[in-house]
Design a protein around this motif. Sequence first.
Motif, PDB file in Angstrom:
ATOM      1  N   TRP A  97       0.715  -1.346   0.006  1.00 32.55           N
ATOM      2  CA  TRP A  97       0.228   0.071   0.090  1.00 32.55           C
ATOM      3  C   TRP A  97       0.908   1.266  -0.019  1.00 32.55           C
ATOM      4  N   LEU A  98       2.089   1.255   0.560  1.00 36.27           N
ATOM      5  CA  LEU A  98       2.971   2.248   0.485  1.00 36.27           C
ATOM      6  C   LEU A  98       3.278   2.836  -0.799  1.00 36.27           C
ATOM      7  N   ASP A  99       3.500   1.687  -1.646  1.00 33.48           N
ATOM      8  CA  ASP A  99       3.982   1.910  -2.996  1.00 33.48           C
ATOM      9  C   ASP A  99       2.730   2.544  -3.944  1.00 33.48           C
ATOM     10  N   TYR A 100       1.530   2.016  -3.515  1.00 34.70           N
ATOM     11  CA  TYR A 100       0.604   2.713  -4.256  1.00 34.70           C
ATOM     12  C   TYR A 100       0.175   4.071  -3.830  1.00 34.70           C
ATOM     13  N   ILE A 101       0.430   4.153  -2.460  1.00 38.20           N
ATOM     14  CA  ILE A 101       0.125   5.808  -2.022  1.00 38.20           C
ATOM     15  C   ILE A 101       1.124   6.646  -2.829  1.00 38.20           C
ATOM     16  N   ALA A 102       2.429   6.140  -2.883  1.00 43.36           N
ATOM     17  CA  ALA A 102       3.624   7.364  -3.426  1.00 43.36           C
ATOM     18  C   ALA A 102       3.157   7.245  -4.838  1.00 43.36           C
ATOM     19  N   ASN A 103       2.868   6.267  -5.479  1.00 47.52           N
ATOM     20  CA  ASN A 103       2.188   6.382  -7.103  1.00 47.52           C
ATOM     21  C   ASN A 103       1.360   7.407  -7.156  1.00 47.52           C
ATOM     22  N   ILE A 104       0.486   7.089  -6.240  1.00 48.38           N
ATOM     23  CA  ILE A 104      -0.932   8.110  -6.468  1.00 48.38           C
ATOM     24  C   ILE A 104      -0.311   9.469  -6.054  1.00 48.38           C
ATOM     25  N   ILE A 105       0.488   9.782  -5.191  1.00 44.72           N
ATOM     26  CA  ILE A 105       1.119  11.162  -4.806  1.00 44.72           C
ATOM     27  C   ILE A 105       1.830  11.637  -6.206  1.00 44.72           C
ATOM     28  N   ALA A 106       2.529  10.669  -6.629  1.00 44.21           N
ATOM     29  CA  ALA A 106       3.323  11.323  -7.949  1.00 44.21           C
ATOM     30  C   ALA A 106       2.614  11.596  -9.077  1.00 44.21           C
ATOM     31  N   LEU A 107       1.566  10.694  -9.071  1.00 41.44           N
ATOM     32  CA  LEU A 107       0.618  11.243 -10.314  1.00 41.44           C
ATOM     33  C   LEU A 107      -0.091  12.454 -10.261  1.00 41.44           C
ATOM     34  N   SER A 108      -0.464  12.561  -8.772  1.00 42.14           N
ATOM     35  CA  SER A 108      -1.315  13.979  -8.563  1.00 42.14           C
ATOM     36  C   SER A 108      -0.060  14.945  -8.712  1.00 42.14           C
ATOM     37  N   GLY A 109       1.109  14.653  -8.269  1.00 41.19           N
ATOM     38  CA  GLY A 109       2.118  15.908  -8.587  1.00 41.19           C
ATOM     39  C   GLY A 109       2.233  16.332  -9.930  1.00 41.19           C
ATOM     40  N   LEU A 110       2.233  15.153 -10.781  1.00 40.56           N
ATOM     41  CA  LEU A 110       2.404  15.397 -12.341  1.00 40.56           C
ATOM     42  C   LEU A 110       1.204  16.038 -12.949  1.00 40.56           C
ATOM     43  N   SER A 111      -0.102  15.763 -12.299  1.00 36.59           N
ATOM     44  CA  SER A 111      -1.196  16.089 -13.007  1.00 36.59           C
ATOM     45  C   SER A 111      -1.597  17.372 -12.745  1.00 36.59           C
ATOM     46  N   ILE A 112      -1.762  17.697 -11.497  1.00 39.20           N
ATOM     47  CA  ILE A 112      -2.093  19.294 -10.843  1.00 39.20           C
ATOM     48  C   ILE A 112      -1.602  20.489 -11.563  1.00 39.20           C
ATOM     49  N   PRO A 113      -2.189  21.115 -12.072  1.00 37.74           N
ATOM     50  CA  PRO A 113      -1.698  22.227 -12.894  1.00 37.74           C
ATOM     51  C   PRO A 113      -1.089  23.323 -11.669  1.00 37.74           C
ATOM     52  N   ASN A 114      -0.072  23.948 -12.107  1.00 34.66           N
ATOM     53  CA  ASN A 114       0.753  24.841 -11.264  1.00 34.66           C
ATOM     54  C   ASN A 114      -0.175  26.111 -10.766  1.00 34.66           C
ATOM     55  N   PHE A 115      -1.120  26.606 -11.915  1.00 40.07           N
ATOM     56  CA  PHE A 115      -1.718  27.621 -11.316  1.00 40.07           C
ATOM     57  C   PHE A 115      -2.836  27.450 -10.519  1.00 40.07           C
ATOM     58  N   TRP A 116      -3.553  26.314 -10.530  1.00 38.22           N
ATOM     59  CA  TRP A 116      -4.617  25.860  -9.767  1.00 38.22           C
ATOM     60  C   TRP A 116      -3.897  25.480  -8.297  1.00 38.22           C
ATOM     61  N   LEU A 117      -2.847  24.928  -8.263  1.00 42.23           N
ATOM     62  CA  LEU A 117      -2.461  24.567  -6.846  1.00 42.23           C
ATOM     63  C   LEU A 117      -1.767  25.923  -6.113  1.00 42.23           C
ATOM     64  N   GLY A 118      -1.362  26.822  -7.054  1.00 43.70           N
ATOM     65  CA  GLY A 118      -0.731  27.883  -6.511  1.00 43.70           C
ATOM     66  C   GLY A 118      -1.915  28.860  -5.785  1.00 43.70           C
ATOM     67  N   ILE A 119      -3.118  28.973  -6.587  1.00 45.91           N
ATOM     68  CA  ILE A 119      -4.241  29.652  -6.021  1.00 45.91           C
ATOM     69  C   ILE A 119      -4.929  29.232  -4.956  1.00 45.91           C
ATOM     70  N   LEU A 120      -4.880  27.725  -5.073  1.00 44.26           N
ATOM     71  CA  LEU A 120      -5.499  26.869  -3.749  1.00 44.26           C
ATOM     72  C   LEU A 120      -4.598  27.340  -2.496  1.00 44.26           C
TER      73      LEU A 120
END
Lengths: 501, 315
Positions: free
Chosen positions: B127-150
Amino acid sequence: MTTRTLLAALLASAALAGPAMATDLRIGLQEDPDVLDTDQARTFVGRIVFEQLCDKLVNITPDLDFVPELATGWSWSDDGLHLTMTLRDDAVFHDGTPFDAAAVVANIERSKTLPESRRKSELASVESVAATGDHEVVFTLSAPDATLLAQLSDRAGMMLSPTAAAELGLDLATDPVCSGPYRFGSRVQQDRIVLERFADHYDADSYHFERLIFLPIPDTTVRLANLRAGDLDMLERLAPSDVAQVEADAGLQFASAVSLGYQGITVNLANGARSETPFGQDPRVRQAFSLAIDRDIINQVVFEGVFLPGNQHVPSTSPWYDDRHPVPGRDIAAARALLDAAGVDRLAVEIQMANNPVQTQLMQVIQAMVAEAGFDVSLRATEFASMLQAQTAGDYQGSQVGWSGRTDPDGNLHAFVTCDGGLNDSRFCDADVDRLLDEARTLPDAAARRDVYARANDILMEELPIIYLYHQTWLWALRDGITGFTPYPDGMIRLAGVRME
Amino acid sequence: MLPFILRRILIAIPTLLLVSVFVFMLQKLLPGDPVLVLAGEERDPEVLAYLRAQYRLDDPLIVQYLNWLGNVLRGDLGMSLRTRQPVTALIAEKLPVTFQLAVMAMLFAIVIGIPMGILSAVKKGTWLDYIANIIALSGLSIPNFWLGILLILLVSVNLGWLPASGYEPFWSDPVRSLQTMIMPAFVLGTALAATLMRHTRSSMLGVLQSDYVRTARAKGLRERVVVMKHAFRNGVLPIVTLSALLFGELLAGAVLTEQIFSIPGFGKLIVDAVFNRDYAVVQGVVLCTAVAFIAMNLLADVLYALLNPRMRMTS
């Protein structure tokens, strides 16, 4: 130091340490101003900084009356060719140079002769200016010009230190020396402009902030977030979509003023081959287009109801508005009848607009509205500099563009619709309009001018070289506790009497 | 090593020349007349002609380019058309800002991405591997402008912990400087952390299956020593190269982040310069970025050689 300790220290200092002193006023600007030389400057946002930095000969009231600033009074000769101005004798430039008639002469000559000057057209009517006393000057004009006072209430009337101008030349742009209530402190390009209170200003007691810090923050959401987080004290050009949020926030206040400018669609009537369409050649087609637009709905849908629908070069709040031509309601049947009369069944029209979400939304609403009358509008979203060039070169059919507006109605009209007007990108040309607008410039009496403008307006309403849509409202958001702020229709921030409690 | 570095520097010269030609020509292809932008509402033909002549915009393209190149060789990158400041001064003012942002973003990325990658490889399929992968995928997918404003809304407006935007030079007020940079660096570093995590994971997975790791385990070494001392030292090699290359990319990524957080760095400078057709600034900034990119590539090669004795032998 452990990570936890470091983080705690950072957060604690964030809570304790504000970057600004209690007597600082931090103002969020939408853009970074260009050069800080009144003769070379060209941006609206730059004027907001100049307003604090450089006193003008003449100022305006919120009702657009002219009031003395560096000039204490003025009078016109009977033939309208001479304007005599008496000047303050207690004003001094930031470098200690006294303000006097010689300084005015030097400034006007610089504006007229500096090769880089962007004020030449504004002062075109001024043949010469002479000092007739230590504190009196006479402007001699080549022809009567009722718009001159308005020009002198803006950058053309802002006075730079002649000593600094002679010493620094064009480098004055990075180290401006004027006589306003605040003197130039420092500037970090795209980050901040800091002005410091000028203790020797003749009206220094009316200015209550030790420093003004202008912070360009282009994104409207981030600008407002800065205000809400306490990192700004006020901001200009709040987005209409954020007005409700500001009004609901007890820690903020809101101010607005309908602007002097307009937004519209400039139609290519005779600027090259692309003008040769029914849209460019037949006024009935343009009238039909205008009638197919519901300006109230646009204001509600795109601008949250905070702007003002418009159909003339000035808003209906202006004393120069022609009441005989009110904002038309949407009338598809009348639009259709006009198209039938022009022999047009359906017409394809391409309109360019700035590639930002608001202007795109505006044009999409218009696209849907006019489609019902018989227009197939295709939209060309274009970056601003390209749009400007296409417009000047005649590479367009219609162009959604605006103008920030001038105090005198001439500034919104003459350059745009006279045959040789410098900003006449539609190449509309009508001898009667030229004659009337030239005549209006010569009339010192407001009622007589209004009458002449009305006659010109009758022709313009028929010809529609510019289909006016709406007038922007200047929107400011301020921290609660700031008192004495008066919104002005020119969008400037005037700080005399403004305090922070 | 020295001949290797010199050879790389010599190769960089034609690359920089090509970049400068490319950018110069590309700019000229852009529609939009800089003189119209510069003139504002002034349309006096005399003024327009003067401005055109002053900035030599009427000269043939090749003459304009050679003029610029000649000045560059003398250390003069020209004058900003918009603000009349020397481009070298603008770059000197902005470069440290973006450099600080990029370094902090890189630190974020390394501190988050590499441990997550190691953990994910060691705990593959858990499950640690899966969580790390989900975090990595999120990091790649979330646009900077959206994360920044949030982040601005959450951390600055609602919690009031950090300034919403702006910049303070590190040497004038280090604490305030860090406060203003934490959020932008985090935003800029997220995608990078995700990339580093994914590469560390795959690199470590390869190494962990190799014979010498099996031998190390067979010797009875503790798993921690096997992973960190034996596997990681080999697994980190491609990550070092990648980090150096990604650092160059950070300069490009900073464009959006600097816009959101109003940081007066390279990104803001070039965006404003492009919109205002401020040719000299665009050229200067791009040239400087190209130099930085080449320098980072060189650094990656040198680091790789230093870490990998086999490379040292070859070079």
